[in-house]
Design an enzyme around this catalytic site. Sequence first.
Site, PDB file in Angstrom:
ATOM      1  N   CYS A   2       0.822  -1.210   0.000  1.00  0.00           N
ATOM      2  CA  CYS A   2       0.000   0.000   0.000  1.00  0.00           C
ATOM      3  C   CYS A   2       0.858   1.262   0.000  1.00  0.00           C
ATOM      4  CB  CYS A   2      -0.867   0.043   1.246  1.00  0.00           C
ATOM      5  SG  CYS A   2      -1.876  -1.399   1.446  1.00  0.00           S
ATOM      6  N   ARG A  27       5.699  -0.404  -6.070  1.00  0.00           N
ATOM      7  CA  ARG A  27       5.635  -1.171  -4.835  1.00  0.00           C
ATOM      8  C   ARG A  27       4.601  -2.296  -4.925  1.00  0.00           C
ATOM      9  NH1 ARG A  27       7.940   2.178  -0.625  1.00  0.00           N
ATOM     10  NH2 ARG A  27       6.943   0.852   0.872  1.00  0.00           N
ATOM     11  N   TRP A  74      -3.044  -2.785  -1.469  1.00  0.00           N
ATOM     12  CA  TRP A  74      -2.634  -4.163  -1.714  1.00  0.00           C
ATOM     13  C   TRP A  74      -3.461  -4.971  -0.726  1.00  0.00           C
ATOM     14  CZ3 TRP A  74       0.024  -8.106   0.962  1.00  0.00           C
ATOM     15  CH2 TRP A  74       0.595  -9.102   0.147  1.00  0.00           C
ATOM     16  N   ASN A 100      -2.215   2.416   5.656  1.00  0.00           N
ATOM     17  CA  ASN A 100      -1.294   1.300   5.393  1.00  0.00           C
ATOM     18  C   ASN A 100      -1.145   0.537   6.697  1.00  0.00           C
ATOM     19  OD1 ASN A 100      -0.875   2.393   2.907  1.00  0.00           O
ATOM     20  ND2 ASN A 100       1.289   2.905   3.223  1.00  0.00           N
ATOM     21  N   GLY A 101      -0.989  -0.786   6.619  1.00  0.00           N
ATOM     22  CA  GLY A 101      -0.822  -1.579   7.835  1.00  0.00           C
ATOM     23  C   GLY A 101      -2.048  -2.448   8.070  1.00  0.00           C
ATOM     24  N   GLU A 485      18.224 -18.581  -4.547  1.00  0.00           N
ATOM     25  CA  GLU A 485      17.921 -17.250  -5.077  1.00  0.00           C
ATOM     26  C   GLU A 485      17.503 -17.346  -6.557  1.00  0.00           C
ATOM     27  OE1 GLU A 485      17.357 -14.419  -3.946  1.00  0.00           O
ATOM     28  OE2 GLU A 485      17.793 -12.970  -5.519  1.00  0.00           O
ATOM     29  N   LYS A 489      13.880 -16.131  -7.886  1.00  0.00           N
ATOM     30  CA  LYS A 489      13.717 -15.150  -8.964  1.00  0.00           C
ATOM     31  C   LYS A 489      12.850 -15.736 -10.057  1.00  0.00           C
ATOM     32  CE  LYS A 489      15.057 -12.584  -7.373  1.00  0.00           C
ATOM     33  NZ  LYS A 489      15.575 -11.780  -6.296  1.00  0.00           N
ATOM     34  N   GLU A 492       9.134 -16.078  -8.956  1.00  0.00           N
ATOM     35  CA  GLU A 492       8.392 -14.865  -8.615  1.00  0.00           C
ATOM     36  C   GLU A 492       8.060 -13.997  -9.822  1.00  0.00           C
ATOM     37  OE1 GLU A 492      11.943 -12.333  -6.523  1.00  0.00           O
ATOM     38  OE2 GLU A 492       9.938 -11.600  -6.129  1.00  0.00           O
ATOM     39  N   HIS A 508      18.336 -37.111  -1.334  1.00  0.00           N
ATOM     40  CA  HIS A 508      17.503 -37.332  -0.145  1.00  0.00           C
ATOM     41  C   HIS A 508      16.036 -37.043  -0.414  1.00  0.00           C
ATOM     42  CE1 HIS A 508      21.155 -38.060   2.021  1.00  0.00           C
ATOM     43  NE2 HIS A 508      21.663 -36.968   1.475  1.00  0.00           N
ATOM     44  N   LYS A 607       6.609  -4.665  -3.453  1.00  0.00           N
ATOM     45  CA  LYS A 607       8.035  -4.395  -3.280  1.00  0.00           C
ATOM     46  C   LYS A 607       8.426  -4.395  -1.817  1.00  0.00           C
ATOM     47  CE  LYS A 607      12.197  -3.480  -4.480  1.00  0.00           C
ATOM     48  NZ  LYS A 607      12.952  -4.695  -4.864  1.00  0.00           N
TER      49      LYS A 607
END
Length: 612
Positions: A2, A27, A74, A100-101, A485, A489, A492, A508, A607
């Site tokens: 947000c 964001r 968001w 926001n929050g 990583e 990437k 996402e 395993h 973001k």
Amino acid sequence: MCGIVGYIGSRHASGVLIEGLRRLEYRGYDSAGLATVDSKEIQLVKVAGKIANLSSVVQVNPISGTVGIAHTRWATHGPPSDINAHPHLDCQGTIAVVHNGIIENFDKLRRKIIESGHQLRSETDTEVIAHLLEEQIQNKTFEEALFSVLVQLEGTFGLAMICTNEPRKIFAARRGSPLVLGLGKNRDEFFVASDPAAIISYTQDIMYLDDNEVAVLSDSGVETFSLDRNRTDKKIESIEITVGEMERGGYSHFMLKEMHEQPEVVTNAIRGRLDFTEGLAVLGGLSDVVDQLRDLKRLTIVGCGSACLAGTIGSYMLEEYAGLPVNVQLASEFRYRKPILDPKREAIIVVSQSGETADTLGALREAKQKGVLTIGVVNAVGSSIARETDAGVFVHAGPEIAVASTKAFVAQVTVFALLTMFLGRMRGMSRSVGVKIAEELRVLPHKIDRILRQEEWIRLLARKYAHSPNMVFIGRKYNAAVAFEGALKMKEISYLHAEGFAAGELKHGPMALLDPSLPVVALMTRDSVFEKVRSNVEEVRARRAPVIAVVSEGDEEILSLTDDIMFVPRTLEMLSPILNVIPLQMLAFYTALARGHDPDQPRNLAKSVTVE
Ligand code: F6R
């Protein structure tokens, strides 16, 4: 996540607010809205979807007014929709709130205000705030009503509010969700925003609102108060980012621009911080805590996602070269387990690009409560984590706009190399080893350049494998975290299901997945575990899974073992993640494009994750 923008001055508020929202677009969000106020009414427009939709509605039905607030949402409570978008109004339509929050006790508050006869329109936690204010304002000023409401709220908030009773004011409050106040150049217009990026076209002068502070913006200036209603003094600071840094600068995507900035990012991270004669790292941000660092017996590193993976690579460096035991924890886990920390002999390193990630901030506060020394490895100067840690090292990557972290990750790993030299040289690392690391750091930017020149080849590779249903990434030791990583990437931004494994773990369990339809990306540069990875790759080949390998330049011998190859220059093993991750970033980027997705704004992601 947000975003909030508020404006009071003499310009058309809607134009300033929409521009501010556009600057926050990176964001991640799913709906947007704005409201302006005069003494008669609040004008409101809010829509699900992109800011472009909001802007088209405003073009058709202009919103007048020179005071207003705006928001990108968001979704947390209730799906993305016009109704759930912010701002939210009270029953009378005289108060508008953006938030926001997360209000954790919203269910209880919601029941209470419904019992008092209020009619709620949305499913959000935010709307209850507008109605609580309406309850309180009957016989109070807005400011008094706000103080009474804030004490009822549990959870986190960055709030901006307007009200027809006091139409030349914006009210703001913060607990756990960042807010900055902007002062116009001539001090005749004022701003509030959740991120300085929203207001950089208008001013460089900002003040950071602290937790449990309230601000009142009017035509004559900005006043701030603590929750016990005392005035607080704020320092005016300068926004460190520029308009140019917030733009794509000729690249098709921010992610592409940010990958190409990586040589410069490493240069900036090490600039002025290396003593090539003594093999020392000079880290001014740690100078006040040197004595505590000298006595350390153990370190804990916390972060989320890529930041935690950068910390994992850092832990290998610190253990191998600084002889320090290091424990790496996901911030979201650290804060809820019962970490046992010795305040005299331990410290925590908190890694975050944004400096606002809720879980990481929570972990930092948990550690502070336990009395341990806290050190930030942060990109965003002025962020909550940067301000709340006892000491720290900025990574100086510049603003990272694409949702997927690339340059910040590389800068974080670079800073861990500096920290390793800094702590290592205090505890037995020889001068010659220090000099060797320093020399190698100095030439890394050129080596990154060489990898970036393979872009066209990696684009072709991405197209070849883009329609695989799954992909696996493997690596060992320093490069196990690089495999994680690479997979992060890939999934996402391209939505191709990808998993990273420490190569030794294949046997395993995961090896059951291998067949000719599952490409395996193997990190097999020449290092101390090369032969081990080679054996793992042989096992993969035996199951006829295609192998795409990241190998050291000139290592032609591997060709027969693999289907495709991406070359990286040779470097010290501890620094190899900085190079090896770059082809994986490119592969993910071009896979996303080949699959028709926007790498800059992946679905469902934000973001800066400022809620738990
Ligand atoms: C992945 C990514 C995320 C972030 C994580 C932490 O590409 O960007 O995993 O690394 O959300 O964010 P910061 O570093 O802002 O705390």
